[in-house]
Design a protein around this motif. Structure first.
Motif, mmCIF file in Angstrom:
data_model
loop_
_atom_site.group_PDB
_atom_site.id
_atom_site.type_symbol
_atom_site.label_atom_id
_atom_site.label_comp_id
_atom_site.label_asym_id
_atom_site.label_seq_id
_atom_site.Cartn_x
_atom_site.Cartn_y
_atom_site.Cartn_z
ATOM 1 N N GLY A 50 32.260 13.823 68.924
ATOM 2 C CA GLY A 50 30.827 13.760 68.697
ATOM 3 C C GLY A 50 30.313 14.704 67.635
ATOM 4 O O GLY A 50 29.104 14.803 67.417
ATOM 5 N N GLU A 51 31.198 15.379 66.925
ATOM 6 C CA GLU A 51 30.811 16.377 65.936
ATOM 7 C C GLU A 51 30.879 15.786 64.524
ATOM 8 O O GLU A 51 31.660 14.879 64.253
ATOM 9 N N VAL A 52 30.041 16.313 63.624
ATOM 10 C CA VAL A 52 30.121 15.977 62.209
ATOM 11 C C VAL A 52 30.589 17.233 61.474
ATOM 12 O O VAL A 52 29.889 18.242 61.457
ATOM 13 N N LEU A 53 31.772 17.156 60.891
ATOM 14 C CA LEU A 53 32.372 18.297 60.199
ATOM 15 C C LEU A 53 32.397 18.019 58.707
ATOM 16 O O LEU A 53 32.898 16.982 58.267
ATOM 17 N N GLY A 54 31.862 18.939 57.914
ATOM 18 C CA GLY A 54 31.870 18.811 56.470
ATOM 19 C C GLY A 54 33.046 19.549 55.860
ATOM 20 O O GLY A 54 33.270 20.718 56.173
ATOM 21 N N LEU A 55 33.813 18.862 55.024
ATOM 22 C CA LEU A 55 34.923 19.481 54.293
ATOM 23 C C LEU A 55 34.473 19.651 52.847
ATOM 24 O O LEU A 55 34.253 18.667 52.129
ATOM 25 N N LEU A 56 34.319 20.899 52.413
ATOM 26 C CA LEU A 56 33.724 21.200 51.113
ATOM 27 C C LEU A 56 34.683 21.993 50.247
ATOM 28 O O LEU A 56 35.615 22.627 50.742
ATOM 29 N N LEU A 167 33.699 0.633 60.684
ATOM 30 C CA LEU A 167 33.306 0.727 62.097
ATOM 31 C C LEU A 167 33.676 -0.506 62.917
ATOM 32 O O LEU A 167 33.491 -0.507 64.137
ATOM 33 N N LEU A 168 34.185 -1.541 62.268
ATOM 34 C CA LEU A 168 34.431 -2.808 62.963
ATOM 35 C C LEU A 168 35.248 -2.635 64.240
ATOM 36 O O LEU A 168 34.938 -3.235 65.268
ATOM 37 N N HIS A 169 36.260 -1.812 64.180
ATOM 38 C CA HIS A 169 37.168 -1.685 65.314
ATOM 39 C C HIS A 169 36.846 -0.466 66.179
ATOM 40 O O HIS A 169 37.695 0.030 66.909
ATOM 41 N N GLN A 170 35.612 -0.024 66.101
ATOM 42 C CA GLN A 170 35.111 1.070 66.932
ATOM 43 C C GLN A 170 36.035 2.292 66.914
ATOM 44 O O GLN A 170 36.529 2.742 67.937
ATOM 45 N N PRO A 171 36.254 2.848 65.719
ATOM 46 C CA PRO A 171 37.159 3.999 65.614
ATOM 47 C C PRO A 171 36.581 5.224 66.309
ATOM 48 O O PRO A 171 35.356 5.413 66.354
ATOM 49 N N GLU A 172 37.449 6.047 66.814
ATOM 50 C CA GLU A 172 37.003 7.294 67.444
ATOM 51 C C GLU A 172 36.862 8.422 66.431
ATOM 52 O O GLU A 172 36.259 9.447 66.721
ATOM 53 N N GLU A 201 24.606 8.773 68.018
ATOM 54 C CA GLU A 201 25.230 7.873 68.977
ATOM 55 C C GLU A 201 26.613 8.348 69.411
ATOM 56 O O GLU A 201 27.332 7.644 70.120
ATOM 57 N N GLY A 202 27.003 9.551 68.946
ATOM 58 C CA GLY A 202 28.241 10.150 69.423
ATOM 59 C C GLY A 202 29.457 9.908 68.562
ATOM 60 O O GLY A 202 30.577 10.254 68.967
ATOM 61 N N GLN A 203 29.283 9.340 67.361
ATOM 62 C CA GLN A 203 30.427 9.099 66.484
ATOM 63 C C GLN A 203 30.956 10.420 65.927
ATOM 64 O O GLN A 203 30.198 11.263 65.461
ATOM 65 N N THR A 204 32.260 10.601 65.968
ATOM 66 C CA THR A 204 32.901 11.774 65.392
ATOM 67 C C THR A 204 33.180 11.504 63.920
ATOM 68 O O THR A 204 33.791 10.491 63.577
ATOM 69 N N ILE A 205 32.737 12.417 63.042
ATOM 70 C CA ILE A 205 32.796 12.152 61.600
ATOM 71 C C ILE A 205 33.361 13.362 60.850
ATOM 72 O O ILE A 205 32.945 14.498 61.076
ATOM 73 N N LEU A 206 34.298 13.091 59.957
ATOM 74 C CA LEU A 206 34.756 14.071 58.976
ATOM 75 C C LEU A 206 34.192 13.647 57.635
ATOM 76 O O LEU A 206 34.521 12.577 57.125
#
Length: 329
Positions: A50-56, A167-172, A201-206
């Motif tokens: 559920g976290e959004v992590l930025g790689l900079l 997102l089609l296959h509902q990736p975690e 909505e709880g999507q985990t994002i890098l």
């Protein structure tokens, strides 16, 4: 863009079960060399559910190489990559089933409609239920435009279609590499709002981006690379709080600078006209005021000046890394 196998992960009593549930991505000691050049050195990062992590990082910092290793496109020389507890270096296909990604500019069949392009992507990965197309199109704001040819889409619409495909296959785990690259301000705002919606909505994002203003608004935490190594990481708000500056206006700036240069808890003193900018703990403002008063220096203004992520970035990587003074590549 890879499909998920739909396998549920339940919390157990053991440490490994808790790690699988709470940690979506874990990287330890990741290293890649190209001849004598070290592209990435000992990278460690953890991305929680559920976290959004930025790689900079500036150009050549190792961001793209790190993303490529996580996605199995480049073989690391050392280190481990775990995606939901699965060793991605040993079980690449199994690990990547639960990952969606956009790397560089998305490619589509221009004379097919948006929804037909999604159908092609879905078929290449085993198919999805028909209702899923409507769900992702609504999510990215393309409902009503899905039957138009992609050749008629703006760049921002194509980018949103690419995210729909990922997102089609509902990736975690969703990995976005420069998702606003080349977009106009309106397109950037659309992608930013989409990322915020996915995060809500709880999507985990890098997220890998050179637009620090965007990153500051959407990311919970950041990892900053320079010359292949991590130079800063942590919660965005906490990092910026560490780097706040105190703006000070006094009647005798030269004498104040001479006095404050001897104070051990003041890291840096900058002067802009008659305003002094002090890098120091904000909670020591009372001590600062008392010290100046004790030496007969009158204070006309004393306030905390919040810093932006861009200013923090420049502090830890150096001022030459942001062309045009607006972001990093």
């Amino acid at each position: 863009m890879v499909m998920t196998d739909g396998r549920a992960v339940l919390r157990g009593r053991g440490t490994r079960d808790e790690r699988v549930l709470d940690t979506v991505l874990r990287v330890e000691g990741l290293t890649k060399r190209y001849g004598r050049r070290v592209a990435v050195q000992g990278l460690a990062l953890k991305l929680r559910r559920g976290e959004v992590l930025g790689l900079l990082g500036p150009n050549g910092a190792g961001k793209t190489t790190a993303i490529a290793m996580i996605l199995g496109l480049v073989r690391p020389d050392a280190g481990t990559i775990e995606i939901l507890g699965v060793d991605a270096t040993r079980e690449r296909e199994r690990a990547l089933r639960r990952v969606g990604a956009i790397i560089e500019s998305p490619s589509f069949y221009p004379y097919l409609s948006g929804i037909d392009n999604l159908r092609v992507l879905a078929l290449a990965r085993g198919g999805v239920p028909e209702r899923r197309f409507a769900e992702v199109l609504e999510l990215v704001g393309l409902t009503g435009r899905e039957r138009e040819r992609v050749s008629s889409y703006s760049l921002g619409m194509r980018q949103r279609l690419a995210i729909a495909g990922a997102l089609l296959h509902q990736p975690e785990l969703l990995i976005l590499d420069e998702p606003t690259n080349g977009l106009d301000p309106q397109g950037m705002a659309e992608i930013r709002q989409l990322i915020l919606r996915l995060a809500a909505e709880g999507q985990t994002i890098l997220l890998c981006s050179h637009l620090l203003y965007e990153v500051q608004q959407v990311c919970d935490r950041v990892v900053i690379l320079s010359q292949g190594q991590v130079v800063a990481e942590g919660d965005v708000e906490e990092l910026l709080a560490q780097r706040t500056r105190t703006a000070l206006r006094v009647d005798d700036p030269p004498r104040a600078i001479e006095l404050l240069s001897e104070v051990e808890w003041i890291e840096r003193i900058e002067q802009e006209g008659d305003l002094l900018l002090l890098t120091m703990p904000s909670e020591r403002q009372f001590e600062l005021s008392a010290l100046l008063h004790a030496h007969g220096i009158a204070v006309g203004e004393l306030r905390v000046q919040s810093r932006t992520l861009e200013e923090f970035f420049l502090d830890v990587t150096g001022p030459s890394t942001t062309p045009g003074g607006r972001g990093v590549a």
